[in-house]
Every structure is written in C-alpha cells, then in structure tokens.
Design a protein around this motif. Structure first.
Motif, short mmCIF file in Angstrom:
data_model
loop_
_atom_site.label_atom_id
_atom_site.label_comp_id
_atom_site.label_asym_id
_atom_site.label_seq_id
_atom_site.Cartn_x
_atom_site.Cartn_y
_atom_site.Cartn_z
N ALA A 160 41.05 27.65 42.56
CA ALA A 160 41.95 28.77 42.35
C ALA A 160 41.80 29.99 43.21
O ALA A 160 42.73 30.63 43.75
N ILE A 161 40.52 30.19 43.47
CA ILE A 161 40.33 31.33 44.63
C ILE A 161 40.62 30.94 45.67
O ILE A 161 41.22 31.71 46.40
N THR A 162 40.70 29.86 46.28
CA THR A 162 40.77 29.58 47.71
C THR A 162 42.76 29.28 47.79
O THR A 162 43.10 29.57 48.80
N ALA A 163 43.20 29.24 46.65
CA ALA A 163 44.51 28.91 46.66
C ALA A 163 45.16 30.48 46.81
O ALA A 163 46.04 30.66 47.48
N MET A 164 44.43 31.49 46.00
CA MET A 164 44.83 32.87 46.28
C MET A 164 44.94 33.34 47.61
O MET A 164 45.76 34.01 48.24
N GLN A 165 43.65 32.89 48.40
CA GLN A 165 43.33 33.48 49.62
C GLN A 165 44.41 32.57 50.68
O GLN A 165 44.77 33.19 51.71
N GLY A 166 44.50 31.44 50.47
CA GLY A 166 45.58 30.58 51.27
C GLY A 166 46.95 31.05 51.19
O GLY A 166 47.43 30.95 52.36
N ARG A 167 47.42 32.04 50.29
CA ARG A 167 48.64 32.48 50.63
C ARG A 167 48.71 33.58 51.58
O ARG A 167 49.77 33.80 52.15
N ALA A 168 47.51 34.08 51.94
CA ALA A 168 47.51 35.18 52.94
C ALA A 168 47.35 34.29 54.40
O ALA A 168 47.87 35.24 55.44
N MET A 169 47.32 33.19 54.52
CA MET A 169 47.32 32.48 55.51
C MET A 169 48.79 31.47 55.78
O MET A 169 48.97 30.86 56.60
N GLY A 170 49.43 31.34 54.62
CA GLY A 170 50.53 30.42 54.51
C GLY A 170 49.98 29.17 54.26
O GLY A 170 50.83 28.37 54.71
N VAL A 171 48.78 28.68 53.71
CA VAL A 171 48.56 27.25 53.49
C VAL A 171 47.90 27.14 52.03
O VAL A 171 47.68 28.25 51.28
N PRO A 172 47.60 25.88 51.69
CA PRO A 172 47.45 25.81 50.19
C PRO A 172 45.93 26.29 49.97
O PRO A 172 45.88 26.98 48.78
N ASN A 173 45.00 26.21 50.76
CA ASN A 173 43.67 26.72 50.34
C ASN A 173 42.86 27.30 51.59
O ASN A 173 43.39 26.78 52.70
N ALA A 174 42.49 28.50 51.31
CA ALA A 174 41.65 29.12 52.72
C ALA A 174 40.48 29.88 52.00
O ALA A 174 40.49 30.36 50.88
N VAL A 175 39.49 30.23 53.07
CA VAL A 175 38.68 31.30 52.80
C VAL A 175 38.85 32.30 53.77
O VAL A 175 38.79 31.98 55.18
N LEU A 176 39.06 33.50 53.39
CA LEU A 176 39.12 34.66 53.98
C LEU A 176 37.91 35.52 54.66
O LEU A 176 37.03 35.48 53.92
#
Length: 254
Positions: free
Chosen positions: A219-235
């Motif tokens: 859930a956390i990485t999905a929220m952050q993924g939106r900022a990159m336009g990808v499913p899951n990310a770490v910002l």
C-alpha cells in the motif's frame, strides 16, 4: 494541472551504498524494497545500525530485546541481499545528535567508502506524521557525518586509525516530504521488501494492531508509485554533493 512525474535515480549513479539508521527495522518500512532493486543490479549495500533497538519492546527486558532485534535485522538484511551489517552501541530511545555520533558514522563512511549514503529524514514532521526522536538525531548526524568524512581536519583521530577522508557523492533521504527521485520496486523487489519486514516477526508481534507487512508495504509503495507513474516505488530526496549548489546552478543558467 498535475505535477510532473518524479524521475528514477540514474542506474549508474552509484555502485556502493551505506544505509545509516537508528534501529533494527527502520530500513524495512519500505526502503528495503529499493535496496532489493539495487542489489539485484549488482550494487553493494551495507547497513549501519546506530543502536540495537533495546528499548523497543515494553514487555521484554532490554538485553533480550537487543538480542532478538539484532538477529531479526540480520535475517531481514539477507532477504534483500545485504550481508554487511554493523551495529553500534549508542543507547536506544535517547540517541543524541552530537560529536560522538557524528564521529562513529564518519568512521563507517571512511571504512566503507560508498558512492551514496542513505539516511532517514530529520524533519519533525514527515510524510507519515511526527518523526521519532532517534530518527531525527540519526538523520541529522548522518547528514553532518557525510561532510565530516570528507574533511581531513575534522575528527583527526580517524587519520591515526588509517582512515583517509572520503567524499561521498550522493546523499539519499528516505521519508523526506519533498522527494526528488524514485526507485521502482514493482514485482520481486517489493516481495523481498515485504519479506524483510516480516523477518522482524518477534518485534512486530509486540505492537498491538500493527498492519500485516504483506498489506502495508504494497500500500505504501503503491501510493509512492503514483508519483512516478509506476505500480510501486520508493521515493527519495537525492542530493548530488559533487554538483554546484542549486543557487549557483540557477545563477549560471540565468
């Protein structure tokens, strides 16, 4: 008008990373998924834990807690490809930003000689709420120690230990409210990140109502993924310490 997507960190930006955190499990709340991405690419990653987390379990004496959390951290690190884990003996819960802590982190930086140092935010308010005292102290001391490690005339005793100055290029800040870059962790890195937090099972069992890692980390990485336009990310907030200061770049481009 939507904000522009955050860019990924360049894949060739660094080959060695040192993660500096206050407690066992601090890396595992999302950031370890980025570590899994890096190690899968052949990046060498080491962890520096400033405490053993001995004050983290109210129902368990500190000595037993320290042993449990140390072993759980070692297991969690291996899940994401990290075998070089160092624990310092600063006291959990009352970590102090000061010269002894800065010196110890600078020593580790000179020994490991990383291209990038990853720390947590020292801000009082972060993206997940009010920041804990040890986290703030660790983040600020880590920031200062990156510069200390590169200055021959700060902590001269390190020279007597055979540790020459080392100028780290990248400072990466996890949990900063103003991220500049991201690391995509979709797929296997995310699964490894979840498993790394699950390795802290004994500690997590003592936290009433703690969400399942298999639910929380995606859930956390999905929220952050939106900022990159990808499913899951770490910002992350990334500073290139070898580049001109932002104000100088702005002045030169005007």
């Amino acid at each position: 008008m939507s904000a522009p997507l955050l860019p990924p960190l360049p894949e060739d930006a660094f080959r060695r990373v040192l993660c500096v955190v206050a407690h066992p499990d601090d890396v595992e709340y999302g950031t370890s998924s980025a570590v899994a991405t890096w190690t899968a690419r052949g990046v060498e990653v080491a962890y520096l834990l400033l405490t053993h987390g001995e004050a983290g379990m109210d129902a368990v004496p500190p000595e037993r807690t320290a042993e449990l959390r140390t072993q759980e951290q070692l297991a969690a690190s291996l899940v994401v490809g990290v075998s070089d884990v160092t624990f310092l003996d600063h006291p959990d819960g009352v970590l102090e930003h000061g010269l002894p802590l800065r010196r110890d982190i600078a020593r580790a930086i000179r020994r490991w000689r990383p291209d990038a140092v990853l720390i947590g935010s020292w801000e009082v308010e972060t993206r997940i709420g009010l920041n804990q005292a040890d986290h703030r102290a660790a983040g600020l001391a880590g920031l200062d120690a990156v510069r200390d490690a590169g200055n021959r005339w700060v902590f001269r005793e390190l020279l007597d230990e055979g540790l020459e100055p080392w100028s780290t290029r990248w400072l990466l800040i996890a949990g900063d409210p103003r991220p500049t870059h991201g690391v995509e962790v979709t797929g296997e890195p995310l699964a490894r990140g979840v498993a790394s937090l699950e390795a802290h099972g004994g500690y997590l069992a003592g936290i009433p109502g703690h969400p399942l890692p298999s639910v929380m980390i995606p859930a956390i990485t999905a929220m952050q993924g939106r900022a990159m336009g990808v499913p899951n990310a770490v910002l992350l907030r990334a500073w290139d310490l070898h580049a001109p200061p932002p104000i100088a770049r702005e002045a030169m481009s005007g």
